[in-house]
Design an enzyme around this catalytic site. Structure first.
Site, PDB file in Angstrom:
ATOM      1  N   GLU A 263      20.175  46.057   6.715  1.00 48.67           N
ATOM      2  CA  GLU A 263      19.050  45.033   6.981  1.00 48.67           C
ATOM      3  C   GLU A 263      17.743  45.931   7.236  1.00 48.67           C
ATOM      4  O   GLU A 263      17.652  46.523   8.034  1.00 48.67           O
ATOM      5  CB  GLU A 263      19.204  43.958   8.081  1.00 48.67           C
ATOM      6  CG  GLU A 263      18.084  43.167   8.134  1.00 48.67           C
ATOM      7  CD  GLU A 263      17.116  43.150   9.185  1.00 48.67           C
ATOM      8  OE1 GLU A 263      15.926  43.803   8.507  1.00 48.67           O
ATOM      9  OE2 GLU A 263      17.320  43.434  10.229  1.00 48.67           O
ATOM     10  N   CYS A 300      11.929  42.268  12.610  1.00 46.22           N
ATOM     11  CA  CYS A 300      11.921  42.513  11.165  1.00 46.22           C
ATOM     12  C   CYS A 300      11.605  41.000  10.557  1.00 46.22           C
ATOM     13  O   CYS A 300      11.371  41.208   9.414  1.00 46.22           O
ATOM     14  CB  CYS A 300      13.402  42.781  10.864  1.00 46.22           C
ATOM     15  SG  CYS A 300      14.587  42.056  11.874  1.00 46.22           S
TER      16      CYS A 300
END
Length: 507
Positions: A263, A300
């Site tokens: 990720e 994120c």
């Protein structure tokens, strides 16, 4: 009593020190010294994980569920010490660490409940048809099986929920896969105390100690040794695009290539549609500022870009955002390196004539202040660097001449973790046109919300097309993430005496 780290690695139940050591760099409080990882320790941990797999990988679901719940209990037993060392190392506020600890224990318990149900096994049974012509059909049964030892890289921005016993570790252990964690050097003390909790749970449950190891510190050769070790069968990673891509390439170049579930971050664009802009533009601007600056922008899912129509109502949105950001003081960043990268990202915007500074500040040391810029859609599409993530509280407003241009602009984005539509009922047709583009670009599409909250539930997707993640079919949050560490196996013509309970049971 305060927690004082001993600074050793946990390798298959043994705390091991090394001669070379490094000092932590806390936001406040005392620094501590930790042993530096080595390829030899990685080899020892991986071999122990492979040996543990022969028992743990074939354990019953209840054994693994109880283990996950015991880890949660042991973390909670160390709650105050975890918060103390975690806030010192990261600079995150106490409430944030407490909430993240609750998320960490909550997802451990969620996976325990998930595997008890057994639905994740995806059991399929095709009964034999001995009378079928022209040839009889054998009985075939399918079930998902664990893949083997998994490597997990701790994340800098989530010292608990995405690190030592975080989501990747919880999913892998739930699946039946031993885990070797490469701890993040930004919070080694937090990693150590969580590893102590896991070790205590292993002892309480009577499991093979090789089911979990933590290797601290070390240079890139330690991470390389981990992903290249032949006993590792998959890698979970949350971090930068550059670091993740380097590890991804290593996984692909192995003699036996393995999946890399990385990720890698995102700019998470928001599309502010005209009716919403007219009805509540200033409110949306203030809401964006709050989301953009939450946790110093170190998420994120931080919404770094807002796509807004030109005109007076768009101007009011931008002004409201700037006013709200101007009230936000400096916030500590997780590391000095992250703070430097934030300033470098800001300098990238300052150097471009096409970009108009709306509200700029100066950040010093480890602290960050918010910044806001504006650019025309045409200039944005011509300059790829403007669409690259700046990890921190920096926002970019992309102005489109007409709302219909939003769809064309959306097509220009790379893969994202999230994409957001801010709309009113009158915007429905425009939103309907945007949706096919956004769902191809992002793993999660939101309406009238901000993406910085990621729910740990069955339906969550935290992933997306590259470069948001390296596997668009996977998620690192929610129960679906267990599938990363499983593979289907078919069993043909097996007598019941050879089938385990999960295969004998009806789906």
């Amino acid at each position: 009593m305060s927690f004082i780290p001993h600074g050793k690695h946990l390798v298959a139940g043994a705390w091991i020190g090394t001669e070379e050591r490094f000092a932590s760099d806390p936001a406040h409080g005392p620094a501590h010294h930790f042993s530096v990882g080595t390829p030899a320790l990685v080899d020892q941990a991986c071999k122990a994980a492979e040996e543990a797999f022969w028992s743990y990988g074939y354990s019953i679901r209840e054994t693994r569920a109880s283990f996950l719940e015991t880890i949660a209990e042991e973390i909670e037993a160390r709650a105050e010490a975890i918060t103390e060392i975690g806030t010192q190392e990261t600079g995150l506020p106490i409430a944030r660490l407490q909430g993240e600890r609750g998320r960490t224990t909550g997802q451990l318990r969620l996976f325990a409940a998930h595997i008890r149900k057994g639905e994740y096994l995806d059991r399929r049974i095709d009964l034999a048809q001995p009378e079928r012509k022209p040839a009889p059909r054998p009985e075939i049964r399918l079930i998902e099986r664990p893949i083997g030892p998994v490597a997990v890289f701790g994340a800098s921005n989530f010292p608990l929920a995405f690190s030592t016993a975080g989501g990747d570790t919880a999913a892998a252990l739930a699946a039946g896969c031993p885990v070797v964690v490469k701890g993040h050097s930004a919070h080694p003390g937090t990693g150590e105390i969580i590893a102590e909790a896991v070790a205590a749970a292993i002892a309480r449950c009577g499991l093979d100690a090789g089911v979990f190891s933590l290797i601290q510190g070390g240079n890139r050769h330690v991470g390389q040794a981990l992903v290249e070790h032949p006993d590792i069968k998959a890698v979970g990673f949350t971090g930068s695009l550059a670091g993740g891509r380097a590890l991804f390439d290593l996984c692909a170049k192995r003699p036996e290539p393995i999946p890399f579930f990385g990720e890698l971050g995102s700019v998470n664009p928001m599309f502010v549609l005209p009716a919403a802009l007219a009805a509540r533009g200033r409110e949306l601007g203030a809401g964006w500022a709050a989301s953009l600056s939450m946790g110093a922008g170190q998420f994120c899912t931080n919404p770094g870009i807002a796509v807004v129509p030109a005109g007076a109502e768009g101007d009011a949105f931008v002004a409201a955002t700037a006013e709200a950001l101007a009230k936000i003081g400096p916030q500590p960043m997780l590391t000095h390196g992250i703070a430097r990268a934030y300033n470098e990202g800001k300098a990238r915007f300052d150097a471009r004539n096409s970009v108009r500074p709306v509200m700029t500040t100066e950040s010093t040391g480890r602290e960050a202040r918010p910044n806001l810029y504006e650019v025309a859609a045409g200039s944005f599409l011509e300059d790829h660097a403007l669409s690259e993530e700046v990890f921190g509280p920096l926002g970019l407003v992309v102005r489109v001449g007409a709302a219909e241009e939003m769809r064309a602009l959306a097509k220009g984005f790379e893969g994202q973790l999230t994409a957001t539509i801010l709309m009113e009922e009158a915007d429905t047709e425009l939103a309907r046109g945007l949706l096919p583009v956004l769902e191809r670009k992002a793993g999660r599409v939101l309406v009238n919300g901000f993406p910085t909250g990621v729910e740990v539930v069955d339906s969550m997707v935290h992933g997306g097309p590259y470069p948001a993640s390296t596997n668009f079919g996977a998620t690192s949050v929610g129960t679906l993430s267990i599938r990363r560490f499983l593979r289907p196996v078919s069993y043909q013509n097996f007598p019941a005496t050879l089938l385990g309970d999960d295969l004998v049971a009806a789906p």
